[in-house]
Design a protein around this motif. Structure first.
Motif, short mmCIF file in Angstrom:
data_model
loop_
_atom_site.label_atom_id
_atom_site.label_comp_id
_atom_site.label_asym_id
_atom_site.label_seq_id
_atom_site.Cartn_x
_atom_site.Cartn_y
_atom_site.Cartn_z
N MET A 1 30.24 -6.95 44.90
CA MET A 1 28.55 -6.86 45.22
C MET A 1 28.38 -5.75 46.11
N ASN A 2 27.38 -4.93 45.84
CA ASN A 2 27.12 -3.70 46.55
C ASN A 2 26.42 -3.89 47.95
N ASP A 3 25.50 -4.62 48.19
CA ASP A 3 24.88 -5.04 49.12
C ASP A 3 24.05 -3.80 49.89
N ASP A 4 23.86 -2.75 49.01
CA ASP A 4 23.44 -1.54 49.59
C ASP A 4 24.10 -0.97 50.79
N GLN A 5 25.26 -1.16 50.81
CA GLN A 5 25.94 -0.80 51.89
C GLN A 5 26.37 0.78 51.69
N PRO A 6 26.20 1.57 52.95
CA PRO A 6 26.34 2.91 52.46
C PRO A 6 27.86 3.29 52.50
N GLU A 7 28.26 4.33 51.75
CA GLU A 7 29.53 4.83 51.71
C GLU A 7 29.81 5.78 52.78
N GLU A 8 30.89 5.20 53.47
CA GLU A 8 31.43 6.21 54.52
C GLU A 8 32.69 6.18 54.56
N TRP A 9 33.26 7.64 54.91
CA TRP A 9 35.02 7.64 55.12
C TRP A 9 35.25 8.03 56.49
N PHE A 10 36.47 7.68 56.83
CA PHE A 10 36.84 8.20 58.11
C PHE A 10 38.53 8.22 57.99
N ARG A 11 38.72 9.54 58.97
CA ARG A 11 40.23 9.91 59.14
C ARG A 11 40.38 10.26 60.20
N ASN A 12 41.54 10.46 60.78
CA ASN A 12 41.71 11.55 61.99
C ASN A 12 41.40 13.04 61.51
N VAL B 1 40.15 5.57 55.70
CA VAL B 1 39.71 4.42 55.94
C VAL B 1 38.12 4.40 55.81
N GLY B 2 37.50 3.33 54.89
CA GLY B 2 36.02 3.46 54.70
C GLY B 2 35.11 2.31 54.24
N PHE C 1 34.28 5.94 68.25
CA PHE C 1 33.04 6.23 67.32
C PHE C 1 33.23 5.45 66.05
N ILE C 2 34.42 5.63 65.30
CA ILE C 2 34.79 5.03 64.44
C ILE C 2 35.19 3.44 64.38
N LEU D 1 29.03 -1.71 61.01
CA LEU D 1 28.86 -1.75 59.64
C LEU D 1 29.28 -3.34 58.96
N ALA D 2 30.25 -3.87 59.57
CA ALA D 2 30.63 -5.13 59.47
C ALA D 2 29.70 -6.10 59.62
#
Length: 189
Positions: free
Chosen positions: A1-12, A62-63, A132-133, A140-141
């Motif tokens: 299910m997409n839920d119109d969730q934005p795509e975001e990625w994080f790493r050090n 992580v994203g 921030f992350i 987002l959750a």
């Protein structure tokens, strides 16, 4: 299910720098070896080091993608619905809690000094990447739960957490194992 969730990625932020440094070191070892008299074991070792560096520094992240919380590990990917995520805490590593389980990723973390300070340190999401992350993933959750009208720590949320999927990066595993076997054989011969 997409839920119109934005795509975001994080790493050090240091992952890319360390990854490039590691890849550069591997290439330098191979080039120097080729220039000074080629040794196949050294080349195989350099390639093996480059593959592991790629998995550790470039692949791990992580994203959020397609409404799922995603953890890319060295050789596998874990994903589950974002609304199932109970909370995220960043210490030396990132801990994501869902359905009574903890999912850990080294893609995001704090320095040893920050981690030792723990709750005594100042929470500064505007100037500290880990803060921030942590805040962003928790927000987002909560947004994903709000869109689905699911209350935190409800049975619906725990039911979503049962939809954990792990996939393995078999091509990368196969190539790494093949190079490792060749490296060991060349060392023994």
């Amino acid at each position: 299910m997409n839920d119109d969730q934005p795509e975001e990625w994080f790493r050090n932020s240091s992952s890319t720098a360390w990854g490039l440094l590691s890849a550069g070191a591997a290439v330098a070892v191979i080039v120097i070896d080729a220039a000074t008299g080629w040794h196949p074991a050294t080349t195989a070792g350099g390639v093996l080091f480059a593959l592991v560096a790629y998995a550790a520094f470039f692949r791990t992240k992580v994203g959020v993608s397609e409404g799922d919380f995603v953890l890319h590990h060295l050789y596998s990917t874990v994903r589950f619905p974002m609304a199932a995520l109970e909370s995220v805490a960043v210490g030396r590593t990132l801990g994501a809690y869902a359905g009574g389980r903890t999912y850990v990723s080294g893609a995001v973390g704090r320095s040893m000094r920050e981690a030792v300070k723990g709750s005594k340190r100042e929470h500064k999401p505007l100037s500290n990447q880990a803060d921030f992350i942590e805040d962003r993933l928790n927000a987002l959750a909560q947004d994903a739960r709000d869109r689905r009208r699911i209350k935190r720590d409800s049975e619906e949320q725990f039911a979503l957490a049962k939809d954990v999927r792990r996939t393995w990066d078999w091509p990368l595993i196969a190539v790494t194992l093949a190079v490792a076997v060749v490296f060991v054989i060349l060392l023994v011969l």
